[in-house]
Design a protein around this motif. Sequence first.
Motif, PDB file in Angstrom:
ATOM      1  N   PRO A   4       0.807  -1.221   0.000  1.00 25.54           N
ATOM      2  CA  PRO A   4       0.000   0.000   0.000  1.00 25.54           C
ATOM      3  C   PRO A   4       0.843   1.276   0.000  1.00 25.54           C
ATOM      4  CG  PRO A   4      -0.894  -1.550   1.579  1.00 25.54           C
ATOM      5  CD  PRO A   4       0.409  -2.118   1.101  1.00 25.54           C
ATOM      6  N   PHE A   5       1.960   1.250   0.733  1.00 26.00           N
ATOM      7  CA  PHE A   5       2.832   2.425   0.794  1.00 26.00           C
ATOM      8  C   PHE A   5       3.297   2.827  -0.605  1.00 26.00           C
ATOM      9  CE2 PHE A   5       6.700   4.803   1.186  1.00 26.00           C
ATOM     10  CZ  PHE A   5       6.595   5.523   2.371  1.00 26.00           C
ATOM     11  N   PHE A   6       3.826   1.865  -1.349  1.00 26.59           N
ATOM     12  CA  PHE A   6       4.388   2.209  -2.654  1.00 26.59           C
ATOM     13  C   PHE A   6       3.321   2.339  -3.741  1.00 26.59           C
ATOM     14  CE2 PHE A   6       8.181   0.797  -0.393  1.00 26.59           C
ATOM     15  CZ  PHE A   6       9.010   1.883  -0.671  1.00 26.59           C
ATOM     16  N   ILE A   7       2.176   1.675  -3.568  1.00 22.98           N
ATOM     17  CA  ILE A   7       1.064   1.914  -4.494  1.00 22.98           C
ATOM     18  C   ILE A   7       0.638   3.372  -4.421  1.00 22.98           C
ATOM     19  CG2 ILE A   7      -1.391   1.448  -4.889  1.00 22.98           C
ATOM     20  CD1 ILE A   7      -0.785  -1.489  -4.135  1.00 22.98           C
ATOM     21  N   VAL A   8       0.532   3.879  -3.199  1.00 16.93           N
ATOM     22  CA  VAL A   8       0.166   5.286  -3.025  1.00 16.93           C
ATOM     23  C   VAL A   8       1.299   6.198  -3.500  1.00 16.93           C
ATOM     24  CG1 VAL A   8      -0.308   7.073  -1.321  1.00 16.93           C
ATOM     25  CG2 VAL A   8      -1.467   4.867  -1.161  1.00 16.93           C
ATOM     26  N   GLN A   9       2.527   5.899  -3.089  1.00 19.57           N
ATOM     27  CA  GLN A   9       3.660   6.740  -3.490  1.00 19.57           C
ATOM     28  C   GLN A   9       3.714   6.922  -5.001  1.00 19.57           C
ATOM     29  OE1 GLN A   9       7.614   5.257  -4.198  1.00 19.57           O
ATOM     30  NE2 GLN A   9       8.399   6.445  -2.460  1.00 19.57           N
ATOM     31  N   GLN A  10       3.578   5.809  -5.727  1.00 16.67           N
ATOM     32  CA  GLN A  10       3.682   5.857  -7.176  1.00 16.67           C
ATOM     33  C   GLN A  10       2.373   6.276  -7.852  1.00 16.67           C
ATOM     34  OE1 GLN A  10       5.577   2.254  -8.676  1.00 16.67           O
ATOM     35  NE2 GLN A  10       6.856   2.138  -6.846  1.00 16.67           N
TER      36      GLN A  10
END
Length: 261
Positions: free
Chosen positions: A131-137
């Motif tokens: 979830p962290f990197f899905i949101v970041q990207q």
Amino acid sequence: MYVVMAARALEGKVALVTGGSRGIGRAIAERLARDGAAVAVAYARDEVAASETVARIRKDGGRAFAVRAELGRHGDAARLWAAFDAEGGEYAPGGRLDIIVNNAGIGRSSSLASLTEEEFDEVFAVNVRAPFFIVQQGLTRLRDGGRIINISSGAARLAMPEIIAYSSTKGALDTFTLNLAKELGPRGITVNSVAPGIVDTDVNASWLRGDPEAEAHAASLAALGRVGQPEDIADVVAFLASDDARWVTGRVIDATGGAGL
């Protein structure tokens, strides 16, 4: 006589729902589609279930497409967004969207003494890192005024040592929600967590369904006296995704039916 049709709450919006092929994720995808959103149904391996979810949405007049990306491995967010672009051109021009629902997750029922490092890494990779990197990207894709909704768990606020790693991931997700809400507030983007309790899904079927004693015990844990259904969670998500929730951000919305009161 003229009949004026009310506009649907999410008409013209685009949503991504991870883990959208079954259970709570499917209910969320179907509800957002009924409210007018075009929904990307993200899944890891079960192509049949994802296709069924898309078909159910389209049969009801909604718009949806499937996005395959297995989470929990480095590069998973980049692969998810690449698949989103490849499959969603008709529904999400330019790769833009309005709603991200981080629903995909896995559980680990091991205690502190028995949990392995491999199990620990896997549950945190899927439930927190993805979830962290899905949101970041995805932030450059997410329109101002958008919504991020993270599916947490009531286990994050209850002492349950038998699922300590899983509970810890949901606590981390809630902290992620809090910080994102502060960072993205200037863009009008709201960020909230929804925390279900025990829900009648395939994940819980092995111990819940067909066992009256188990079902009665699970129901007794909720103040409202029954086991949760996927639609109970989907309706809360739909509210947070709508303009009605424009003044709610950084919150964990308890959707346990009053468990642990």
